[in-house]
Design a protein around this motif. Structure first.
Motif, PDB file in Angstrom:
ATOM      1  N   GLN A  37       0.942  -0.972  -0.293  1.00 58.14           N
ATOM      2  CA  GLN A  37      -0.456   0.179  -0.127  1.00 58.14           C
ATOM      3  C   GLN A  37       1.065   1.262   0.549  1.00 58.14           C
ATOM      4  O   GLN A  37       0.733   1.466  -0.802  1.00 58.14           O
ATOM      5  CB  GLN A  37      -1.020  -0.091   1.501  1.00 58.14           C
ATOM      6  CG  GLN A  37      -2.376   1.146   1.649  1.00 58.14           C
ATOM      7  CD  GLN A  37      -2.761   0.710  -0.125  1.00 58.14           C
ATOM      8  OE1 GLN A  37      -3.645   0.029  -0.182  1.00 58.14           O
ATOM      9  NE2 GLN A  37      -2.992   2.063  -1.019  1.00 58.14           N
ATOM     10  N   GLU A  38       2.030   1.073   0.113  1.00 56.93           N
ATOM     11  CA  GLU A  38       3.016   2.027   1.239  1.00 56.93           C
ATOM     12  C   GLU A  38       3.458   3.315  -0.413  1.00 56.93           C
ATOM     13  O   GLU A  38       3.420   3.572  -1.150  1.00 56.93           O
ATOM     14  CB  GLU A  38       4.237   1.571   1.545  1.00 56.93           C
ATOM     15  CG  GLU A  38       3.753   2.355   3.575  1.00 56.93           C
ATOM     16  CD  GLU A  38       4.901   2.599   3.985  1.00 56.93           C
ATOM     17  OE1 GLU A  38       5.800   2.547   3.670  1.00 56.93           O
ATOM     18  OE2 GLU A  38       4.519   2.917   5.425  1.00 56.93           O
ATOM     19  N   VAL A  39       4.016   1.379  -1.007  1.00 55.81           N
ATOM     20  CA  VAL A  39       4.408   1.817  -2.939  1.00 55.81           C
ATOM     21  C   VAL A  39       3.394   2.193  -3.967  1.00 55.81           C
ATOM     22  O   VAL A  39       3.686   3.036  -4.559  1.00 55.81           O
ATOM     23  CB  VAL A  39       5.140   0.534  -3.258  1.00 55.81           C
ATOM     24  CG1 VAL A  39       6.429   0.112  -2.668  1.00 55.81           C
ATOM     25  CG2 VAL A  39       4.461  -0.176  -3.568  1.00 55.81           C
ATOM     26  N   LEU A  40       2.240   2.458  -3.390  1.00 60.03           N
ATOM     27  CA  LEU A  40       1.042   2.511  -4.259  1.00 60.03           C
ATOM     28  C   LEU A  40       1.038   4.062  -3.816  1.00 60.03           C
ATOM     29  O   LEU A  40       0.709   4.616  -4.917  1.00 60.03           O
ATOM     30  CB  LEU A  40      -0.480   1.339  -4.137  1.00 60.03           C
ATOM     31  CG  LEU A  40      -0.346   0.615  -4.690  1.00 60.03           C
ATOM     32  CD1 LEU A  40      -1.138  -0.471  -4.463  1.00 60.03           C
ATOM     33  CD2 LEU A  40       0.292   0.050  -6.601  1.00 60.03           C
ATOM     34  N   ASP A  41       0.716   4.099  -2.864  1.00 64.04           N
ATOM     35  CA  ASP A  41       0.667   5.858  -1.928  1.00 64.04           C
ATOM     36  C   ASP A  41       1.433   6.792  -2.487  1.00 64.04           C
ATOM     37  O   ASP A  41       1.468   8.009  -3.191  1.00 64.04           O
ATOM     38  CB  ASP A  41       0.920   5.202  -0.575  1.00 64.04           C
ATOM     39  CG  ASP A  41      -1.170   5.147  -0.231  1.00 64.04           C
ATOM     40  OD1 ASP A  41      -1.060   4.357  -0.515  1.00 64.04           O
ATOM     41  OD2 ASP A  41      -0.560   4.760   0.445  1.00 64.04           O
ATOM     42  N   HIS A  42       2.799   5.762  -2.567  1.00 57.01           N
ATOM     43  CA  HIS A  42       3.549   6.935  -3.066  1.00 57.01           C
ATOM     44  C   HIS A  42       3.755   7.624  -4.395  1.00 57.01           C
ATOM     45  O   HIS A  42       4.501   7.851  -5.829  1.00 57.01           O
ATOM     46  CB  HIS A  42       5.722   6.425  -2.617  1.00 57.01           C
ATOM     47  CG  HIS A  42       5.525   7.078  -1.247  1.00 57.01           C
ATOM     48  ND1 HIS A  42       4.695   6.314  -0.370  1.00 57.01           N
ATOM     49  CD2 HIS A  42       6.287   8.100  -1.198  1.00 57.01           C
ATOM     50  CE1 HIS A  42       4.870   6.569   0.800  1.00 57.01           C
ATOM     51  NE2 HIS A  42       5.954   7.993   0.475  1.00 57.01           N
ATOM     52  N   GLY A  43       3.491   6.021  -5.763  1.00 53.69           N
ATOM     53  CA  GLY A  43       3.085   6.060  -6.945  1.00 53.69           C
ATOM     54  C   GLY A  43       4.384   5.916  -7.581  1.00 53.69           C
ATOM     55  O   GLY A  43       4.547   5.591  -8.606  1.00 53.69           O
ATOM     56  N   ILE A  44       4.849   4.582  -6.768  1.00 56.31           N
ATOM     57  CA  ILE A  44       5.761   4.016  -7.635  1.00 56.31           C
ATOM     58  C   ILE A  44       5.264   2.499  -8.328  1.00 56.31           C
ATOM     59  O   ILE A  44       6.263   2.333  -9.398  1.00 56.31           O
ATOM     60  CB  ILE A  44       7.070   3.407  -6.371  1.00 56.31           C
ATOM     61  CG1 ILE A  44       7.524   3.964  -5.299  1.00 56.31           C
ATOM     62  CG2 ILE A  44       8.256   1.815  -6.984  1.00 56.31           C
ATOM     63  CD1 ILE A  44       7.853   3.022  -4.144  1.00 56.31           C
TER      64      ILE A  44
END
Length: 251
Positions: A142-149
């Protein structure tokens, strides 16, 4: 604030790979309380962590006539106490060291739902045949999705980002950051509490379709959801609670 009684249905399965079921469900339908925990750790430790966390939340039913802010604060404090209980027990017994658990907890009062969560166990709302996730996972993916990675979960998984890597859970630290929130409750709303054993193998569109099957009872829909996750691989423990607030009928 008066509790909204609930019509609930629960279903849980150990899955196709695990030897024990480390999920733990707690429902007090008349008091409008639902909790679900997904334990982790060594042999039986995850099961212990989940049970200890949820049993601590029995105190959360004592809400009385609190206003909204007091309710949210008390809800967060209840989860913090659960975290401390799991942490203390883990440190007191070597065989339980390193155990932890996710947790999602909700209270239905007046015309609102108050909810708290830590980890990647989810709370969803089905309203007018549209499924919405109310909680936001505390996970690496979820964090990598939130950061747009990555643009979506599928591409992140293909790149090797593990879905089961948590960034927050109960029992590993003395203090824990608890997410608390609220939402309005409308007539015919249907809420889903579930462990990641359901959301891992199934897409949201599949969950929405199965939850929307009004020709089935809530009990049947809960079983169908678990079976669908089993049919899709079912490697983890799979647990669901369906809850429909009983708001009465118009005069």
């Amino acid at each position: 604030m008066s509790a909204i009684p609930l019509h609930t249905a629960c279903a849980s399965d150990v899955g196709l790979v695990r030897k024990t079921n480390e999920d733990y469900l707690f429902v007090m339908a008349e008091q409008g309380i639902v909790a679900l925990a997904d334990g982790m750790g060594g042999h039986l430790a995850g099961e212990v962590a989940a049970e200890v966390a949820v049993e601590e939340l029995r105190h959360a039913q004592r809400f009385g006539n609190m206003d909204t802010m007091q309710c949210l604060m008390h809800l967060g404090e209840a989860v913090e106490r659960a975290n401390q209980s799991v942490y203390t027990l883990a440190k007191s017994k070597p065989e339980l060291d390193g155990m932890g658990t996710t947790l999602v907890l909700a209270l239905f009062h007046e015309d609102r739902i108050f909810y708290a969560h830590v980890g990647d166990s989810c709370l969803y709302l089905l309203r007018n045949d549209r499924l919405m996730q109310l909680t936001r996972d505390h996970s690496l993916i979820q964090e990598v999705l939130d950061h747009g990675i990555f643009p979506n979960r599928g591409e992140a998984k293909e790149a090797g980002v593990g879905e089961n890597v948590l960034t927050r859970s109960l029992g590993f630290t003395v203090e824990i950051n608890v997410d608390v929130n609220e939402a309005a409750v409308c007539r015919d709303d249907l809420f889903l509490f579930c462990s990641d054993g359901l959301t891992g193998p199934l897409k949201e569109s599949q969950i929405q379709q199965l939850m929307s099957r009004e020709e089935l009872s809530l009990e049947s829909r809960a079983k169908v959801l678990v079976q669908a996750a089993m049919d899709a691989g079912g490697r983890d423990n799979i647990s669901v609670v369906l809850a429909r607030p009983m708001l009465g009928t118009p005069e």
